[in-house]
Design an enzyme around this catalytic site. Structure first.
Site, PDB file in Angstrom:
ATOM      1  CD  GLU A   1      -1.509  -0.888 -15.390  1.00 61.15           C
ATOM      2  OE1 GLU A   1      -0.301  -0.837 -15.672  1.00 61.15           O
ATOM      3  OE2 GLU A   1      -2.395  -0.442 -16.149  1.00 61.15           O
TER       4      GLU A   1
ATOM      5  CB  CYS B   1       5.931  -0.822 -11.232  1.00 62.37           C
ATOM      6  SG  CYS B   1       5.025   0.716 -11.408  1.00 62.37           S
TER       7      CYS B   1
HETATM    8  P1  NAD Z   1       2.060  -8.718  -5.067  1.00 60.28           P
HETATM    9  O1  NAD Z   1       1.790  -9.331  -6.364  1.00 60.28           O
HETATM   10  O2  NAD Z   1       2.781  -9.512  -4.041  1.00 60.28           O
HETATM   11  O3  NAD Z   1       0.711  -8.248  -4.357  1.00 60.28           O
HETATM   12  C1  NAD Z   1      -0.184  -7.341  -4.978  1.00 60.28           C
HETATM   13  C2  NAD Z   1      -1.570  -7.528  -4.386  1.00 60.28           C
HETATM   14  O4  NAD Z   1      -2.085  -8.793  -4.777  1.00 60.28           O
HETATM   15  C3  NAD Z   1      -1.604  -7.498  -2.862  1.00 60.28           C
HETATM   16  O5  NAD Z   1      -2.747  -6.793  -2.453  1.00 60.28           O
HETATM   17  C4  NAD Z   1      -1.733  -8.968  -2.509  1.00 60.28           C
HETATM   18  O6  NAD Z   1      -2.349  -9.211  -1.272  1.00 60.28           O
HETATM   19  C5  NAD Z   1      -2.603  -9.471  -3.644  1.00 60.28           C
HETATM   20  N1  NAD Z   1      -2.534 -10.911  -3.901  1.00 60.28           N
HETATM   21  C6  NAD Z   1      -1.539 -11.774  -3.586  1.00 60.28           C
HETATM   22  N2  NAD Z   1      -1.849 -13.022  -4.006  1.00 60.28           N
HETATM   23  C7  NAD Z   1      -3.062 -12.938  -4.601  1.00 60.28           C
HETATM   24  C8  NAD Z   1      -3.905 -13.872  -5.261  1.00 60.28           C
HETATM   25  N3  NAD Z   1      -3.557 -15.150  -5.373  1.00 60.28           N
HETATM   26  N4  NAD Z   1      -5.068 -13.435  -5.768  1.00 60.28           N
HETATM   27  C9  NAD Z   1      -5.422 -12.139  -5.681  1.00 60.28           C
HETATM   28  N5  NAD Z   1      -4.665 -11.208  -5.073  1.00 60.28           N
HETATM   29  C10 NAD Z   1      -3.500 -11.593  -4.539  1.00 60.28           C
HETATM   30  O7  NAD Z   1       2.841  -7.359  -5.378  1.00 60.28           O
HETATM   31  P2  NAD Z   1       3.465  -6.335  -4.353  1.00 60.28           P
HETATM   32  O8  NAD Z   1       4.677  -6.932  -3.738  1.00 60.28           O
HETATM   33  O9  NAD Z   1       2.405  -5.789  -3.464  1.00 60.28           O
HETATM   34  O10 NAD Z   1       3.906  -5.140  -5.316  1.00 60.28           O
HETATM   35  C11 NAD Z   1       5.140  -5.088  -5.961  1.00 60.28           C
HETATM   36  C12 NAD Z   1       4.994  -5.509  -7.402  1.00 60.28           C
HETATM   37  O11 NAD Z   1       4.002  -4.720  -8.024  1.00 60.28           O
HETATM   38  C13 NAD Z   1       6.235  -5.300  -8.239  1.00 60.28           C
HETATM   39  O12 NAD Z   1       6.403  -6.388  -9.112  1.00 60.28           O
HETATM   40  C14 NAD Z   1       5.928  -4.045  -9.017  1.00 60.28           C
HETATM   41  O13 NAD Z   1       6.634  -3.920 -10.220  1.00 60.28           O
HETATM   42  C15 NAD Z   1       4.479  -4.200  -9.248  1.00 60.28           C
HETATM   43  N6  NAD Z   1       3.843  -2.911  -9.501  1.00 60.28           N
HETATM   44  C16 NAD Z   1       3.355  -2.659 -10.755  1.00 60.28           C
HETATM   45  C17 NAD Z   1       2.790  -1.432 -11.033  1.00 60.28           C
HETATM   46  C18 NAD Z   1       2.258  -1.117 -12.395  1.00 60.28           C
HETATM   47  O14 NAD Z   1       1.541  -0.133 -12.512  1.00 60.28           O
HETATM   48  N7  NAD Z   1       2.549  -1.875 -13.429  1.00 60.28           N
HETATM   49  C19 NAD Z   1       2.706  -0.461 -10.030  1.00 60.28           C
HETATM   50  C20 NAD Z   1       3.195  -0.752  -8.779  1.00 60.28           C
HETATM   51  C21 NAD Z   1       3.764  -1.981  -8.522  1.00 60.28           C
END
Ligand code: NAD
Length: 497
Positions: free
Chosen positions: A245, A279
């Site tokens: 997602e 998102c």
């Molecule tokens: P992010 O990608 O920075 O982090 C998300 C999660 O991934 C965090 O828990 C982070 O610690 C972890 N992470 C980071 N690097 C990783 C790796 N290499 N391997 C595994 N895990 C890792 O995103 P964010 O800043 O927390 O959230 C915002 C983003 O999320 C925006 O782009 C938003 O659009 C998206 N989002 C999407 C949805 C959806 O349902 N499609 C919902 C909410 C947010």
């Protein structure tokens, strides 16, 4: 809080992850940080818990999940307050977010048996003496990795589906919202004290990476597109399936027979709620010529009334402020105009509502996820041009259409996983509808029946019912029997439809 803390920026001190309020810098809480060893140990424990949890069956799991649901409802103010202290979002937004999470939890618990329960399927020509059975079996342990922007509803969606399907969970919340993640696991443990069915591991991206490589049966990731690709690459090492997602750049279309006032109200809410850190937030509007001026005027009037620091909370991630400023400046430099807010709207940790018009299609405000309370409005000739422009993006998460005669037809043509007609973001409130994107917004679905099937493997079983009358799949068959089979085939399928 020690003097070294930057408001909103999570830090690790003495093995503890500390999160702070992005507006005030006040410490929200601290939790122990995991490392690879701790992640693997949690997954090991979860494996045993999964066997017990699966053994409870659909009814046993339903009862416990509904108890958790009720506990969340009883303590919803506490959960909203924690969410406020870690993300800065208004308390009321936290309450509404928790309400959506409760809906998903309730629906998954109540419907898992119907959607995933074992069933018989009709037999077919080649195996007439066998009956067919379909079962949906859990993966065992599912790893859930969550973002900070909706720290309650985004993990509770996949967690609900995965639990209802019979899996145990190891959950890695965002480093910005670990306390909310811990609260979810702790309250679950209150109603399911016997085994660690829902565990939480804390840390930065490396801990998420360790979870991908820990031997879990599936990973449900919610976060940015860039991280989604890293998660998929890490999971590919062991062919661990993923549901991703990811980000979005959702569009709202205003057709010529739209209720312009309603469209403006929804556009402002869709774009500015949670300070635009959504998102499925509306980032682009395409309004057709006859309603364009009225629509812009109504949006500016409504967005202009929002109070920064009240309805518009702080930007949770400090580094996002630079991205939002860059996008606004790029739009203005390329010929766009700010009809509300503008270049000086960014005043850390807040961004005042900003509405931009005449923004060229190649500017970052149109192409990249801004994740702030900004909105571009573009004038288009007709609905066809609106659809073409709305679909001209690598993302494809949600979307919105305002209109009457053609609204549903336009909704179908949008390249996205969800569309709200005469509303925005409404699909997230329905626990019985699937949620997920296309393209750079990811793939797979959470919520609804598809979201339950995402956390189970379809298992096919055939059972011999009696002796073979027309044996086909054996060396014992005779040429005469094969002739009979072909004759039956002609009877069944040979006629022109
Ligand atoms: P992010 O990608 O920075 O982090 C998300 C999660 O991934 C965090 O828990 C982070 O610690 C972890 N992470 C980071 N690097 C990783 C790796 N290499 N391997 C595994 N895990 C890792 O995103 P964010 O800043 O927390 O959230 C915002 C983003 O999320 C925006 O782009 C938003 O659009 C998206 N989002 C999407 C949805 C959806 O349902 N499609 C919902 C909410 C947010």
């Amino acid at each position: 809080m020690t003097a070294t803390h930057v408001p909103g920026l999570p830090v690790i001190e003495d093995g503890q992850l500390i999160s702070t309020n992005p507006a005030t810098g006040a410490e929200a809480g601290r939790v122990p940080v995991a490392d690879e060893k701790a992640v693997n140990a949690a997954v090991e424990r979860a494996r045993e818990a999964a066997a017990w949890w699966q053994g409870l069956g659909f009814d046993g799991r339903k009862t416990r999940m509904l108890r958790w649901r009720s506990l969340i409802v009883q303590r919803i103010e506490e959960l909203a307050a924690l969410t406020h202290s870690e993300t800065g979002k208004p308390l009321t937004d936290g309450l509404i977010e928790a309400t959506a999470a409760v809906e998903h939890l309730d629906w998954a618990a109540r419907n898992a048996k119907r959607v995933l329960g074992p069933r018989r399927v009709r037999t077919r020509l080649l195996v007439a003496e066998h009956s067919g059975h379909l079962e949906y079996q859990p993966f065992g342990v599912v790893g859930v990795i969550g973002p900070w922007n909706y720290p309650i509803v985004t993990p509770v969606g996949p967690i609900s589906g995965a639990l209802a399907a019979g899996n145990a969970i190891v959950f890695k919340p965002s480093e910005y919202t670990p306390v909310v993640g811990q609260w979810l696991a702790d309250t679950f443990a209150e109603v399911v004290p016997e085994h660690p069915v829902l565990q939480v591991v804390h840390g930065f991206g490396d801990v998420g990476g360790a979870l991908c490589r820990s031997g879990v049966g599936k990973v449900a990731f919610t976060g940015s597109t860039a991280t989604a690709k890293k998660v998929m690459a890490a999971c590919a090492e062991n062919l661990v399936p993923v549901v991703l997602e990811a980000g979005g750049k959702d569009a709202l279309i205003v057709d010529d027979d739209a209720d312009v006032n309603l469209a403006a109200e929804a556009a402002v809410w869709g774009a500015m709620t949670n300070a635009g850190q959504t998102c499925i937030g509306i980032e682009r509007v395409y309004a057709v010529e006859p309603v364009y001026d009225r629509f812009v005027e109504a949006v500016v009037a409504k967005a202009g009334k929002l109070r920064t620091g009240e309805e518009i909370g702080p930007i949770t991630m400090p580094k996002q402020l630079d991205i939002i400023r860059d996008h606004i400046e790029d739009a203005l430099a390329k010929g766009g105009r700010a009809v509300l807010g503008g270049a000086d709207a960014v005043r850390a940790p807040y961004v005042a509502p900003t509405v931009l018009v005449d923004v060229p299609a190649d500017s970052s405000e149109i192409r990249e996820e801004t994740f702030g309370p900004t909105l571009t409005i573009t004038r288009v000739r007709d609905a066809d041009e609106a659809v073409e422009k709305a679909n001209d993006t690598a993302y494809g998460l949600g979307g919105s259409v305002f209109g009457k005669r053609n609204a549903i037809r336009i909704a179908r043509r949008l390249r996205s996983g969800m569309v709200a007609v005469n509303g925005t973001l409404t699909f997230v409130g329905m626990g019985n509808l699937p949620f997920g994107g296309v393209g750079e917004s990811g793939f797979g679905r959470i919520h609804g029946a598809d979201g339950l099937r995402e956390f189970a493997r379809a298992k096919a079983i055939t059972v011999r019912r009696g002796p073979s009358l027309l044996p086909a799949m054996t060396f014992e068959r005779t040429p005469a029997q094969v002739k009979q089979i072909v004759k039956a085939l002609r009877l069944l399928y040979g006629r022109k439809p």
